[in-house]
Design a protein around this motif. Sequence first.
Motif, PDB file in Angstrom:
ATOM      1  N   THR A  64     -14.156 -11.892  49.355  1.00 51.10           N
ATOM      2  CA  THR A  64     -15.355 -12.709  49.150  1.00 51.10           C
ATOM      3  C   THR A  64     -16.611 -11.862  49.277  1.00 51.10           C
ATOM      4  O   THR A  64     -16.627 -10.823  49.930  1.00 51.10           O
ATOM      5  N   MET A  65     -17.684 -12.323  48.630  1.00 53.05           N
ATOM      6  CA  MET A  65     -18.951 -11.602  48.661  1.00 53.05           C
ATOM      7  C   MET A  65     -19.523 -11.528  50.073  1.00 53.05           C
ATOM      8  O   MET A  65     -20.082 -10.502  50.470  1.00 53.05           O
ATOM      9  N   SER A  66     -19.368 -12.594  50.835  1.00 55.98           N
ATOM     10  CA  SER A  66     -19.889 -12.590  52.202  1.00 55.98           C
ATOM     11  C   SER A  66     -19.198 -11.541  53.055  1.00 55.98           C
ATOM     12  O   SER A  66     -19.836 -10.853  53.864  1.00 55.98           O
ATOM     13  N   ASN A  67     -17.890 -11.378  52.870  1.00 55.52           N
ATOM     14  CA  ASN A  67     -17.171 -10.365  53.641  1.00 55.52           C
ATOM     15  C   ASN A  67     -17.541  -8.962  53.181  1.00 55.52           C
ATOM     16  O   ASN A  67     -17.640  -8.028  53.999  1.00 55.52           O
ATOM     17  N   LEU A  68     -17.755  -8.789  51.889  1.00 56.55           N
ATOM     18  CA  LEU A  68     -18.168  -7.484  51.368  1.00 56.55           C
ATOM     19  C   LEU A  68     -19.516  -7.067  51.958  1.00 56.55           C
ATOM     20  O   LEU A  68     -19.694  -5.924  52.393  1.00 56.55           O
ATOM     21  N   LEU A  69     -20.458  -8.012  51.989  1.00 55.82           N
ATOM     22  CA  LEU A  69     -21.766  -7.719  52.578  1.00 55.82           C
ATOM     23  C   LEU A  69     -21.643  -7.447  54.073  1.00 55.82           C
ATOM     24  O   LEU A  69     -22.382  -6.620  54.620  1.00 55.82           O
ATOM     25  N   LEU A  70     -20.696  -8.122  54.713  1.00 56.83           N
ATOM     26  CA  LEU A  70     -20.473  -7.884  56.141  1.00 56.83           C
ATOM     27  C   LEU A  70     -19.972  -6.454  56.378  1.00 56.83           C
ATOM     28  O   LEU A  70     -20.429  -5.772  57.299  1.00 56.83           O
ATOM     29  N   VAL A  71     -19.044  -6.001  55.524  1.00 53.96           N
ATOM     30  CA  VAL A  71     -18.532  -4.634  55.642  1.00 53.96           C
ATOM     31  C   VAL A  71     -19.665  -3.627  55.469  1.00 53.96           C
ATOM     32  O   VAL A  71     -19.788  -2.653  56.232  1.00 53.96           O
ATOM     33  N   LEU A  72     -20.499  -3.857  54.470  1.00 55.63           N
ATOM     34  CA  LEU A  72     -21.610  -2.939  54.211  1.00 55.63           C
ATOM     35  C   LEU A  72     -22.622  -2.943  55.352  1.00 55.63           C
ATOM     36  O   LEU A  72     -23.117  -1.885  55.766  1.00 55.63           O
ATOM     37  N   VAL A 194     -28.985  -9.312  49.858  1.00 54.92           N
ATOM     38  CA  VAL A 194     -28.445  -8.060  50.413  1.00 54.92           C
ATOM     39  C   VAL A 194     -29.221  -7.712  51.674  1.00 54.92           C
ATOM     40  O   VAL A 194     -30.452  -7.575  51.625  1.00 54.92           O
ATOM     41  N   PRO A 195     -28.559  -7.559  52.820  1.00 50.01           N
ATOM     42  CA  PRO A 195     -29.275  -7.240  54.066  1.00 50.01           C
ATOM     43  C   PRO A 195     -30.127  -5.986  53.933  1.00 50.01           C
ATOM     44  O   PRO A 195     -29.730  -5.011  53.274  1.00 50.01           O
ATOM     45  N   ALA A 196     -31.287  -6.014  54.568  1.00 49.77           N
ATOM     46  CA  ALA A 196     -32.214  -4.886  54.476  1.00 49.77           C
ATOM     47  C   ALA A 196     -31.590  -3.602  55.003  1.00 49.77           C
ATOM     48  O   ALA A 196     -31.853  -2.507  54.491  1.00 49.77           O
ATOM     49  N   GLN A 197     -30.743  -3.703  56.020  1.00 47.91           N
ATOM     50  CA  GLN A 197     -30.129  -2.504  56.578  1.00 47.91           C
ATOM     51  C   GLN A 197     -29.200  -1.824  55.581  1.00 47.91           C
ATOM     52  O   GLN A 197     -29.080  -0.593  55.564  1.00 47.91           O
TER      53      GLN A 197
END
Length: 351
Positions: A64-72, A194-197
């Motif tokens: 899922t996209m949410s998990n991908l963003l979490l990994v990043l 996309v999170p700023a970090q």
Amino acid sequence: MTVHHTDAPRSHQASDPGENNRLPRPTGKQLARLRQAIASYAGVGSVLLLLVVVLRVTQPYFGTMSNLLLVLETNAVLLVLAVGMTFVLLTGGVDLSVGGTVVLTTMLFGRLVTDAGLSPWLAVPVVVVLGTALGLLVNGGLIAGLGLNFFVVTIGTSYVFTNLGKLLTDRGNTISLYGDETIRRMGEASVFGVPAQVLVALGVFLVGTLVLRYTGYGRMIYAVGGNPEAARLAGINVSAVRASVYAITAAMSAVAGVMLSIRLSAASPSAAVGIELTVAAAVLLGGTSFMGGVGTMLGTLLGTLFLGVLDNGLGSAGISPFWEGVATGVVLVLAVLADLLRKRRSRTTTT
């Protein structure tokens, strides 16, 4: 006869109008570099792809996209540190004080915001500048200036920086930054979801890539790591280049410390414990040689993603986080072993 001779080349040119437009054939060195790059990426790239496929099949939530963003997002700090470590490893050194530098700059950032009342926007550049100076003058000065062993120096400074950071706390306690609204907003900031970090980490990666690939300074780093004596004879200030990469690593450690404080809304002296080994594993896994002179930022990115995906997969499967440390240690040993085998193979091929 004269007309015949002058027309002959013209008819030949007309018979092959695309001859002048053909691309030049790659040289032997270019082909060798291409094969080397493919070989270095193929290892970590194929393992990463296999890991992604396995996790996608066994854990539906993984894709899922949410998990991908979490990994990043959870590995943004690791990527920033890995970019800095890549510069050092390319010169044939290593910086084991990155964890200590993160602790010191994290606690310094917390004190500047809470005790000195400095705005986070002002505290960030102050911490980064101080961290850079620390790496240049202490690590760079001792290693490049005095010629001391980089293992001994960075292990020693790791203890020094870590405990200096703890001295900035009350008995080693965490400094809460949650009451600062600016820091909370920084931690929650995003651009198009996309999170700023993540964007900061990718920006650091992009700058590092451009520096290594397209600047004279980047070429000097590869030259110093490949053959320091030849680099010296070519007019390169080897000591200055070596000192500068420790300044870069310290700067990236300071940036990572600030990012960690903002993400946690707290300055913790234990948040980066042992991270230097994970950083080294990510860079070495990406194909950067422990001997220096070989490696790319793209490989570093792939190595970081592999460790991030592995961590995420183990956590999602409910496996003990201690196994993550075991896996990282195994990966580090295998990466060093693979680098040694590549070196021996290249020497055999050359001879």
